[in-house]
Design a protein around this motif. Structure first.
Motif, PDB file in Angstrom:
ATOM      1  N   TYR A  86      30.246   6.820  19.399  1.00 22.55           N
ATOM      2  CA  TYR A  86      31.199   7.805  19.925  1.00 22.55           C
ATOM      3  C   TYR A  86      31.603   8.829  18.871  1.00 22.55           C
ATOM      4  O   TYR A  86      31.704  10.023  19.145  1.00 22.55           O
ATOM      5  CB  TYR A  86      32.439   7.059  20.447  1.00 22.55           C
ATOM      6  CG  TYR A  86      33.572   7.967  20.861  1.00 22.55           C
ATOM      7  CD1 TYR A  86      33.552   8.613  22.098  1.00 22.55           C
ATOM      8  CD2 TYR A  86      34.656   8.184  20.019  1.00 22.55           C
ATOM      9  CE1 TYR A  86      34.587   9.447  22.485  1.00 22.55           C
ATOM     10  CE2 TYR A  86      35.692   9.023  20.394  1.00 22.55           C
ATOM     11  CZ  TYR A  86      35.660   9.648  21.623  1.00 22.55           C
ATOM     12  OH  TYR A  86      36.682  10.475  22.000  1.00 22.55           O
ATOM     13  N   LEU A 106      44.752  10.469  19.581  1.00 22.79           N
ATOM     14  CA  LEU A 106      44.948  10.591  21.018  1.00 22.79           C
ATOM     15  C   LEU A 106      46.274  11.308  21.265  1.00 22.79           C
ATOM     16  O   LEU A 106      47.271  11.015  20.614  1.00 22.79           O
ATOM     17  CB  LEU A 106      44.959   9.215  21.684  1.00 22.79           C
ATOM     18  CG  LEU A 106      43.594   8.536  21.770  1.00 22.79           C
ATOM     19  CD1 LEU A 106      43.736   7.102  22.280  1.00 22.79           C
ATOM     20  CD2 LEU A 106      42.657   9.328  22.679  1.00 22.79           C
ATOM     21  N   GLY A 107      46.256  12.249  22.188  1.00 15.37           N
ATOM     22  CA  GLY A 107      47.414  13.090  22.403  1.00 15.37           C
ATOM     23  C   GLY A 107      47.212  14.448  21.764  1.00 15.37           C
ATOM     24  O   GLY A 107      47.938  15.396  22.050  1.00 15.37           O
ATOM     25  N   LYS A 306      29.405   9.243  24.007  1.00 12.34           N
ATOM     26  CA  LYS A 306      30.434   8.445  24.677  1.00 12.34           C
ATOM     27  C   LYS A 306      29.802   7.672  25.830  1.00 12.34           C
ATOM     28  O   LYS A 306      29.340   8.277  26.808  1.00 12.34           O
ATOM     29  CB  LYS A 306      31.547   9.363  25.195  1.00 12.34           C
ATOM     30  CG  LYS A 306      32.599   8.644  26.027  1.00 12.34           C
ATOM     31  CD  LYS A 306      33.724   9.581  26.424  1.00 12.34           C
ATOM     32  CE  LYS A 306      34.629   8.926  27.462  1.00 12.34           C
ATOM     33  NZ  LYS A 306      35.826   9.738  27.734  1.00 12.34           N
ATOM     34  N   SER A 345      39.009  -3.031  24.105  1.00 10.53           N
ATOM     35  CA  SER A 345      40.025  -2.094  24.612  1.00 10.53           C
ATOM     36  C   SER A 345      39.362  -0.966  25.385  1.00 10.53           C
ATOM     37  O   SER A 345      39.939  -0.424  26.329  1.00 10.53           O
ATOM     38  CB  SER A 345      40.809  -1.512  23.431  1.00 10.53           C
ATOM     39  OG  SER A 345      39.910  -1.066  22.414  1.00 10.53           O
ATOM     40  N   ILE A 346      38.150  -0.613  25.002  1.00 14.47           N
ATOM     41  CA  ILE A 346      37.405   0.475  25.651  1.00 14.47           C
ATOM     42  C   ILE A 346      36.365  -0.087  26.610  1.00 14.47           C
ATOM     43  O   ILE A 346      36.206   0.404  27.729  1.00 14.47           O
ATOM     44  CB  ILE A 346      36.755   1.355  24.565  1.00 14.47           C
ATOM     45  CG1 ILE A 346      37.856   2.111  23.817  1.00 14.47           C
ATOM     46  CG2 ILE A 346      35.739   2.315  25.166  1.00 14.47           C
ATOM     47  CD1 ILE A 346      37.488   2.513  22.419  1.00 14.47           C
ATOM     48  N   GLN A 349      37.031  -0.681  30.241  1.00 12.08           N
ATOM     49  CA  GLN A 349      37.109   0.457  31.168  1.00 12.08           C
ATOM     50  C   GLN A 349      35.725   0.983  31.547  1.00 12.08           C
ATOM     51  O   GLN A 349      35.622   1.920  32.334  1.00 12.08           O
ATOM     52  CB  GLN A 349      37.898   1.600  30.524  1.00 12.08           C
ATOM     53  CG  GLN A 349      39.302   1.194  30.105  1.00 12.08           C
ATOM     54  CD  GLN A 349      40.082   2.363  29.514  1.00 12.08           C
ATOM     55  OE1 GLN A 349      39.595   3.485  29.448  1.00 12.08           O
ATOM     56  NE2 GLN A 349      41.298   2.104  29.084  1.00 12.08           N
ATOM     57  N   PRO A 469      41.189   7.378  18.730  1.00  9.37           N
ATOM     58  CA  PRO A 469      40.403   7.596  19.957  1.00  9.37           C
ATOM     59  C   PRO A 469      39.230   6.639  20.138  1.00  9.37           C
ATOM     60  O   PRO A 469      38.850   6.343  21.259  1.00  9.37           O
ATOM     61  CB  PRO A 469      39.874   9.034  19.784  1.00  9.37           C
ATOM     62  CG  PRO A 469      40.819   9.679  18.822  1.00  9.37           C
ATOM     63  CD  PRO A 469      41.285   8.592  17.907  1.00  9.37           C
ATOM     64  N   PHE A 470      38.657   6.139  19.039  1.00 16.17           N
ATOM     65  CA  PHE A 470      37.472   5.296  19.161  1.00 16.17           C
ATOM     66  C   PHE A 470      37.792   3.809  19.157  1.00 16.17           C
ATOM     67  O   PHE A 470      36.879   2.997  19.259  1.00 16.17           O
ATOM     68  CB  PHE A 470      36.471   5.615  18.037  1.00 16.17           C
ATOM     69  CG  PHE A 470      36.999   5.372  16.641  1.00 16.17           C
ATOM     70  CD1 PHE A 470      36.877   4.126  16.052  1.00 16.17           C
ATOM     71  CD2 PHE A 470      37.625   6.386  15.930  1.00 16.17           C
ATOM     72  CE1 PHE A 470      37.349   3.897  14.773  1.00 16.17           C
ATOM     73  CE2 PHE A 470      38.097   6.163  14.635  1.00 16.17           C
ATOM     74  CZ  PHE A 470      37.969   4.913  14.063  1.00 16.17           C
ATOM     75  N   MET A 472      41.500   2.532  20.142  1.00 14.25           N
ATOM     76  CA  MET A 472      42.604   2.290  21.065  1.00 14.25           C
ATOM     77  C   MET A 472      43.283   0.940  20.809  1.00 14.25           C
ATOM     78  O   MET A 472      43.545   0.160  21.732  1.00 14.25           O
ATOM     79  CB  MET A 472      42.123   2.415  22.506  1.00 14.25           C
ATOM     80  CG  MET A 472      41.586   3.817  22.794  1.00 14.25           C
ATOM     81  SD  MET A 472      40.948   4.065  24.456  1.00 14.25           S
ATOM     82  CE  MET A 472      42.453   4.053  25.417  1.00 14.25           C
TER      83      MET A 472
ATOM     84  N   ALA B  60      46.177   9.788  27.786  1.00 14.88           N
ATOM     85  CA  ALA B  60      45.260  10.445  26.856  1.00 14.88           C
ATOM     86  C   ALA B  60      43.876   9.841  27.032  1.00 14.88           C
ATOM     87  O   ALA B  60      43.737   8.702  27.484  1.00 14.88           O
ATOM     88  CB  ALA B  60      45.723  10.268  25.411  1.00 14.88           C
ATOM     89  N   THR B  61      42.868  10.616  26.656  1.00 13.97           N
ATOM     90  CA  THR B  61      41.489  10.132  26.785  1.00 13.97           C
ATOM     91  C   THR B  61      40.735  10.319  25.479  1.00 13.97           C
ATOM     92  O   THR B  61      40.747  11.395  24.880  1.00 13.97           O
ATOM     93  CB  THR B  61      40.755  10.878  27.916  1.00 13.97           C
ATOM     94  OG1 THR B  61      41.361  10.512  29.150  1.00 13.97           O
ATOM     95  CG2 THR B  61      39.277  10.478  27.957  1.00 13.97           C
ATOM     96  N   GLY B  62      40.109   9.251  25.027  1.00 19.10           N
ATOM     97  CA  GLY B  62      39.167   9.307  23.915  1.00 19.10           C
ATOM     98  C   GLY B  62      37.911   8.604  24.370  1.00 19.10           C
ATOM     99  O   GLY B  62      37.320   8.987  25.380  1.00 19.10           O
ATOM    100  N   ALA B  63      37.504   7.549  23.639  1.00 22.34           N
ATOM    101  CA  ALA B  63      36.377   6.738  24.101  1.00 22.34           C
ATOM    102  C   ALA B  63      36.746   6.025  25.401  1.00 22.34           C
ATOM    103  O   ALA B  63      35.896   5.683  26.201  1.00 22.34           O
ATOM    104  CB  ALA B  63      35.981   5.739  23.028  1.00 22.34           C
ATOM    105  N   GLY B  64      38.032   5.780  25.584  1.00 20.29           N
ATOM    106  CA  GLY B  64      38.579   5.246  26.833  1.00 20.29           C
ATOM    107  C   GLY B  64      39.813   6.059  27.180  1.00 20.29           C
ATOM    108  O   GLY B  64      40.077   7.092  26.561  1.00 20.29           O
ATOM    109  N   THR B  65      40.556   5.574  28.162  1.00 21.82           N
ATOM    110  CA  THR B  65      41.693   6.361  28.659  1.00 21.82           C
ATOM    111  C   THR B  65      42.961   5.524  28.728  1.00 21.82           C
ATOM    112  O   THR B  65      42.923   4.361  29.118  1.00 21.82           O
ATOM    113  CB  THR B  65      41.356   6.896  30.072  1.00 21.82           C
ATOM    114  OG1 THR B  65      40.312   7.857  29.956  1.00 21.82           O
ATOM    115  CG2 THR B  65      42.556   7.560  30.725  1.00 21.82           C
ATOM    116  N   TYR B  66      44.083   6.108  28.310  1.00 20.22           N
ATOM    117  CA  TYR B  66      45.394   5.559  28.632  1.00 20.22           C
ATOM    118  C   TYR B  66      45.873   6.276  29.878  1.00 20.22           C
ATOM    119  O   TYR B  66      45.959   7.517  29.885  1.00 20.22           O
ATOM    120  CB  TYR B  66      46.398   5.803  27.503  1.00 20.22           C
ATOM    121  CG  TYR B  66      46.131   5.019  26.242  1.00 20.22           C
ATOM    122  CD1 TYR B  66      45.957   3.643  26.287  1.00 20.22           C
ATOM    123  CD2 TYR B  66      46.077   5.653  25.006  1.00 20.22           C
ATOM    124  CE1 TYR B  66      45.730   2.919  25.127  1.00 20.22           C
ATOM    125  CE2 TYR B  66      45.848   4.929  23.842  1.00 20.22           C
ATOM    126  CZ  TYR B  66      45.671   3.561  23.911  1.00 20.22           C
ATOM    127  OH  TYR B  66      45.445   2.857  22.766  1.00 20.22           O
TER     128      TYR B  66
END
Lengths: 535, 152
Positions: A86, A106-107, A306, A345-346, A349, A469-470, A472, B60-66
């Protein structure tokens, strides 16, 4: 009692000192080896992947240490390997932020690292225990230079705003006083006959002798102000030469203050297996390991990829991915097998057709909060003013930790401290702040321990792992109960997919956990590939 | 459990420490445990939830999303929201009280009581473009607790 103690001579500390002076460490090591105290490493090198089926391929998801270890070994064994990552860099949580780097959390908050050349923050792992043999093996194999990481520094502090009027205590002094207090009280009850049932006279004499040495007690088995205690807890004026060389002994803290301050909570941290001497760090930052793996694997790694979907059938595994920077167009790669190291965590999803056992395991694990903050100062005041060279101060302020750099000692330039390394409720709350607020808060709190912060602070950078971001989150948060229910299901191969990473290990958050989980998983994938090719 | 025990050393230091009464003012950037234990719904959102769901609750979104909590149709069910806070969901940690955790695991965990979970759910369901009129009570949250696992 006093005639007992009169026979206690000379202390083991004095004996060891004598051996060290006369024979040196090598003699001691030989003696210890002869006694079976030490033993050589049992590490036998990486996993056996001999006999890879011709043309067999493996898709590795994630170019962290787990993924890159797997890719490196599989490639060397003859597999065709592709890696999707990613980030735009190798390493994952093996990561170093240096001056000139930018980091967007993130944000959308973007931080520019303004550290001077050569200064850095390791937002993730920062120390390598000597027994993390697989990680050390790859450092040697990839030419990553290592240097000592100082964990315990007797001249660093233990601190609580509620103890000793908020005045930080030197680890050295507090540790000596704690041991002295315990030894004196225990010696007292032994003298009063409290342990007469448990121990015969000879045992009691042995216990008292050990207490005298361990607790620096005097001939009357008391812990008092004298040369012996000062030579442990430190002097008010150090011994020197000539007419001005006479030392001034220091006054131990009162036993009640030692107890009620509760600083004893932090005393055994350096005794934890992972924190025992010797520890190491890569010269130039932990990220050197990921960078070295990345160079070695070259264009086997596709960056900015990604993963959006993972599909297996009876012949192979496909991963759908899009450009992390420019989403929209979906591409696919396919291989016979897949080693997926994406954090749970990723991964939780990402649609992936595995059985309910693995799917439930992926969903069961939440991720821990942790925050690290690096602070740059105009000068290395902790060395210049306080004689602290590496090591860690522990405080019960929400920053928890001040880490001093284990490198570039005595350099005249600027320096970077780890100004906070925090967990739990404190980390959740630091995460909820903006990066600038986190840095400000770390400076505010840390200045209670080092008043120099006020004048010397220049800039800082803050990484809150739930906003990374990678990742979480910092690491997979297993409990005994969850592990009993889901761990084996997480690690079992499902069809053509195996998982690896620190989350698939008994060493959560440690790089050695990631690497050993990858070696374990590719060993099993290899066996399946070989068996499949023969059938 | 060995691992728990050794991590417990560190945990104990950090926990005990924070148990010290260090001028527990409610406006501190990091709320001390004694203040956090009585934090309001708004305070809980601002000191914990917004770490992932962001100050504007847009996620927020990166590799996944909150996921966003702003204008969130999933919040129609207050019980669903409360159960999520109580027991967690995927990478989202559980915030319900846990008595079974030891040492390091206990330290990583943040306990919110039923009234606090109700308060933060009520806060989110009435802010960020959410206009749900019904509210949740501590008793409603109590009813959502999973059965206590039997501990020998």
């Amino acid at each position: 009692m006093s005639d007992l103690s009169a026979r206690f001579s000379p202390s083991r500390r004095e004996v060891l000192r004598g051996i060290g002076l006369v024979a040196g460490g090598a003699a001691m090591y030989r003696a210890m080896t002869a006694l079976g105290v030490t033993r050589g490493s049992k590490y036998t090198g990486p996993v056996d992947l001999s006999g890879a089926p011709r043309g067999a391929s493996v898709l590795v998801l994630g170019a962290g240490l787990a993924g890159m270890t797997a890719a490196y070994e599989l490639r060397n064994a003859g597999y065709r390997v592709q890696v999707l990552e990613y980030n735009a860099r190798p390493g994952g949580r093996n990561w170093t932020l240096r001056g000139g780097d930018t980091y967007t959390e993130l944000g959308g908050e973007r931080q520019h690292c303004e550290f001077d050349k050569g200064l850095y923050l390791n937002p993730g792992p920062w120390r390598i225990p000597y027994h993390h043999e697989n990680l050390l093996h790859y450092c040697r194999e990839l030419g990553v230079a290592l240097e000592p990481f100082v964990q315990v520094n007797y001249n660093a502090y233990l601190h609580s705003p509620a103890a000793f009027g908020g005045k930080p205590q030197r680890y050295r002094s507090y540790k000596a006083d704690y041991q002295g207090m315990v030894a004196e009280q225990l010696a007292k009850v032994v003298g009063q006959g409290a342990l007469d049932k448990e121990f015969d006279k000879q045992d009691r004499e042995m216990l008292l002798e050990s207490l005298r040495e361990w607790g620096y007690l005097d001939g009357q088995l008391r812990y008092t102000r004298n040369d012996g205690t000062s030579d442990t807890r430190g002097y008010d004026k150090d011994p020197g030469g000539g007419l001005s060389g006479k030392p001034v002994w220091s006054q131990p803290l009162s036993a009640k203050d030692v107890l009620n301050s509760q600083l004893w909570h932090a005393l055994p941290i350096g005794d934890v297996y992972e924190f025992q001497t010797t520890l190491f760090q890569p010269v130039g930052g932990m990220g050197r390991i990921g960078e070295a793996f990345g160079r070695e694997l070259g264009d086997l790694i596709r960056y900015n990829a990604k993963v959006t979907r993972i599909v297996q059938d009876e012949h192979g595994v496909s991963a759908h991915y899009e450009d992390a920077a420019h989403p929209g167009v979906t591409r696919q790669v396919r291989a016979d097998w897949c080693l997926c190291t994406i954090p749970l965590s990723i991964l939780g999803q990402i649609p992936m057709n595995v059985g309910s056992a693995m799917a439930d395991a992926i969903s069961a694990v939440s991720y821990a909060a942790s925050v690290k903050i690096g602070l740059q100062f105009k000068r290395r005041f902790w060395e210049e003013d306080e004689r602290i060279y590496g090591g860690i101060t522990y405080t019960d302020l929400p920053i928890f930790t001040i880490g001093y750099p284990s490198t570039d000692f005595f350099s005249r330039g600027k320096g970077v401290l780890l100004g906070a390394y925090t967990w739990g409720a404190s980390a959740f709350q630091f995460t909820a702040m903006s990066p600038a607020e986190r840095v400000r808060e770390a400076v505010r709190q840390g200045s209670q321990i080092h008043p120099q912060y006020a004048n010397e602070f220049e800039n800082g950078i803050a990484v809150a792992w739930h906003r990374v971001p990678f990742a979480m989150g910092c690491f997979g948060e297993w409990s005994d109960e969850l592990r009993a229910k889901h761990y084996d299901n997480l690690c079992q191969i499902d069809g053509r997919i195996a998982l690896a990473g620190e989350h698939a290990s008994y060493l959560p958050a440690w790089q050695e956990g990631a690497i050993t989980s990858a070696l374990d998983a590719i060993g099993r994938l290899h066996q399946r590939a070989v068996a499949g090719a023969k059938s | 459990m060995k691992r728990t025990a050794r991590c417990g050393i560190i945990a104990a230091m950090l926990l005990a420490a924070s148990a010290h009464a260090q001028s527990p003012a409610a406006d501190e950037a990091v709320l001390p445990p004694a203040v956090l234990a009585h934090a309001s719904g708004e305070q809980i959102f601002q000191h914990i939830c917004q770490g992932c769901h962001m100050p504007d609750a847009r996620g927020a979104t990166g590799a996944g999303t909150y996921p966003a909590l702003a204008k969130d149709a999933n919040l129609e069910s207050a019980a669903f929201a409360a159960a999520t806070v109580l027991s967690g969901r995927r990478d989202m940690p559980a915030f319900g009280p846990r008595t079974d955790l030891q040492g390091f695991e206990a330290m990583l965990h943040v306990d919110l009581d039923d009234a606090q979970i109700a308060a933060v759910v009520n806060y989110i369901r009435s802010h960020f473009g959410n206009h749900y009129a019904d509210t949740l009570s501590a008793a409603d949250v109590a009813a959502l607790h999973p059965p206590t696992p039997h501990k020998p």
